[in-house]
Scaffold this motif. Structure first.
Motif, PDB file in Angstrom:
ATOM      1  N   ARG A 313       0.735  -1.332  -0.159  1.00  0.00           N
ATOM      2  CA  ARG A 313       0.056   0.060   0.028  1.00  0.00           C
ATOM      3  C   ARG A 313       0.699   1.013  -0.074  1.00  0.00           C
ATOM      4  O   ARG A 313       1.604   1.065   0.468  1.00  0.00           O
ATOM      5  N   SER A 314      -0.255   2.385  -0.946  1.00  0.00           N
ATOM      6  CA  SER A 314       0.705   3.237  -0.530  1.00  0.00           C
ATOM      7  C   SER A 314       0.993   4.177   1.132  1.00  0.00           C
ATOM      8  O   SER A 314      -0.250   4.654   1.076  1.00  0.00           O
ATOM      9  N   VAL A 315       1.529   4.681   1.759  1.00  0.00           N
ATOM     10  CA  VAL A 315       2.147   5.652   2.430  1.00  0.00           C
ATOM     11  C   VAL A 315       2.150   6.279   2.161  1.00  0.00           C
ATOM     12  O   VAL A 315       2.694   7.593   3.383  1.00  0.00           O
ATOM     13  N   TYR A 316       2.861   6.887   1.620  1.00  0.00           N
ATOM     14  CA  TYR A 316       3.205   8.403   1.627  1.00  0.00           C
ATOM     15  C   TYR A 316       3.229   8.373  -0.479  1.00  0.00           C
ATOM     16  O   TYR A 316       3.535   7.900  -1.032  1.00  0.00           O
ATOM     17  N   GLY A 317       2.761  10.365  -0.874  1.00  0.00           N
ATOM     18  CA  GLY A 317       3.489  10.630  -2.561  1.00  0.00           C
ATOM     19  C   GLY A 317       1.833  10.569  -2.896  1.00  0.00           C
ATOM     20  O   GLY A 317       0.990   9.950  -2.854  1.00  0.00           O
ATOM     21  N   ASP A 318       1.783   9.995  -4.233  1.00  0.00           N
ATOM     22  CA  ASP A 318       1.307   9.654  -5.018  1.00  0.00           C
ATOM     23  C   ASP A 318       0.768   8.675  -5.529  1.00  0.00           C
ATOM     24  O   ASP A 318       0.776   7.340  -6.226  1.00  0.00           O
TER      25      ASP A 318
END
Length: 486
Positions: A313-318
């Motif tokens: 999963r994304s934890v920072y940014g786009d």
């Protein structure tokens, strides 16, 4: 202090409390017209949108009446008085995080956005009465949401985790909620570590235009199922093309933020599954190309990489970069032969009971000799099995419980099977959490091994019951994926 509200702060998500008490208007609408429309619809908050319907500002009727009612004329527009840029929270952000942001910025309202498409789902309004009722808990929130540039603050967040676990265990909070909280806090440390790292290297790359990028976390962190001492499993996805200058920037960035994470108590991955390793930082197209190579190679190592990446999963940014990669990954894995190979890579992972129904204890590792590895011979075979079915049925959900729920809705599992495996995952997680907390309390190294002789008779019976059922699940997986009937 109201204990129920304290628990909810650290276990409930912002989306659970988002209200529809807002109205979206164009930034160029006149304030007098905006007030009229808001009053007509009985809404207290106005979200300003640009011509692309993006939320760019916020203003409340209270702000207008308090500050501007005697100061603006008929021609003043929303954009002239709104607060911009908008600070928001995601629907999956825990409530304490939203409270901390609001306190730090002196807000009474904050928009709540959908994690995936960033559309507004509601407004969060926490009153002064709520703050007062929580008493000393506010000091904990302030410490967890303090200055983003303070590495010591990040270290304190990590050190505070055992205290939170103790409080929540004493109040019988579900282990899944505790694991989500720990994962959320670790992701918060990730986010701030990247921000600090960006500032540290900014002078070195002051003439470099940084492309959009996303830092991702994988494994238990991606599933939001971390316990007290997870290591780093992370990567970077960025937009545009791959070139030497861009890779040099992200190499420096990743070396800095992974070092900060290690200093904060999230240690380096022993297998080097980190963005500081060029294997785990690519452009979006570079990731797609690497995935295709992994699936063509079909080695045990490449399958291990794919399995780790699948739980990201994304934890920072786009976050849109991560969403694009997930869609591509699901499409690539929609292949029965590949799924069979994934099963073969995991077939030796099984619940730790021998043919006589006794626990299989560690024999070779001197440090853990005579102990039971509850992760590798307990939770892991369950999580892996659920993940395989998620691959087969193209399920986008990431957490084990969400995947189980989706598989039940697809009739892959019956209601009884869903309940059993869901409860098995919760019980195994609870035993692990308790064991890790007790070791942390005694300043011992946190690990995934437990002493089964210290379990109660009831815990032993339940653990064996769940492990036997996990072994049967592995048999089902063998039939469904390897086409071996027995």
């Amino acid at each position: 202090m109201n204990e129920k509200k304290t628990i909810e702060l650290f276990t409930k998500k912002s989306g659970d409390y988002a209200s529809s008490n807002y109205i979206c208007l164009n930034e160029n609408d006149l304030v007098v017209d905006a007030v009229k429309r808001a009053v007509e619809k009985n809404k207290e908050t106005i979200l300003a949108q640009n011509k692309n319907d993006e939320i760019i500002g916020i203003v409340t009727l209270k702000d207008i009446f308090k500050k501007f009612v005697t100061k603006f004329g008929q021609k003043i527009k929303i954009k002239d008085i709104m607060t911009s840029p908008v600070i928001y929270v995601n629907m999956s952000d825990l409530l304490f995080h939203a409270v901390g942001i609001m306190r730090k910025n002196n807000f009474t309202h904050i928009p709540v956005l959908n994690d995936r498409n960033k559309e507004v789902i509601g407004i969060l309004n926490l009153s002064d009465a709520l703050f007062a009722e929580l008493g000393n808990t506010i000091s904990h929130i302030d410490s967890l949401t303090q200055d983003e540039n303070d590495i010591q603050g990040l270290i304190n967040i990590k050190k505070y985790q055992p205290i939170l676990v103790e409080n929540l265990l004493q109040q019988n909070v579900a282990p899944g909620d505790i694991a989500y909280l720990l994962s959320f806090l670790n992701n918060l440390i990730y986010l701030r570590s990247v921000n600090i790292a960006k500032k540290e290297i900014s002078q070195k790359f002051k003439n470099f235009t940084v492309p959009n990028f996303s830092v991702i976390t994988m494994g238990s962190g991606g599933r939001m199922e971390s316990f007290l001492h997870p290591d780093q499993d992370n990567g970077i996805i960025y937009s545009g093309d791959e070139n030497k200058e861009t890779d040099l920037y992200f190499e420096e960035l990743s070396k800095h933020f992974t070092k900060i994470l290690d200093d904060c108590g999230i240690p380096f991955c022993k297998g080097n599954l980190m963005a500081s390793n060029p294997l785990w930082r690519h452009s979006l197209n570079g990731w797609k190309s690497q995935l295709e190579n992994w699936t063509k190679n079909l080695s045990q190592q490449s399958m291990r990489y794919i399995e780790m990446l699948y739980d990201f999963r994304s934890v920072y940014g786009d976050a849109s970069l991560a969403q694009d990669l997930r869609k591509f990954l699901l499409n690539v894995l929609d292949n029965k032969y590949l799924q069979k190979f994934m099963y073969k890579n995991e077939e030796n992972s099984d619940a730790g009971l021998n043919i006589f129904g006794n626990f299989v204890l560690e024999k070779d590792d001197e440090e853990n000799k005579g102990l039971f590895n509850l992760k590798h011979t307990g939770t892991l075979p369950l999580v892996e099995s659920i993940r395989l079915y998620s691959v087969k049925y193209q399920i986008e959900e990431i957490s084990t419980q969400e995947r189980l729920d989706k598989l039940k809705s697809l009739d892959v599992f019956t209601e009884n099977e869903f309940d059993f495996f869901s409860n098995a995952h919760k019980f195994l997680s609870l035993i692990l959490l308790k064991n890790q907390f007790e070791r942390a309390k005694q300043n011992l190294s946190v690990r995934n091994y437990i002493d089964v002789y210290k379990l109660t008779d009831r815990e032993v019976r339940m653990l064996k019951m769940y492990l036997k059922r996990i072994k049967k699940l592995k048999d089902k997986v063998r039939v469904d994926f390897s086409e071996e009937y027995f």
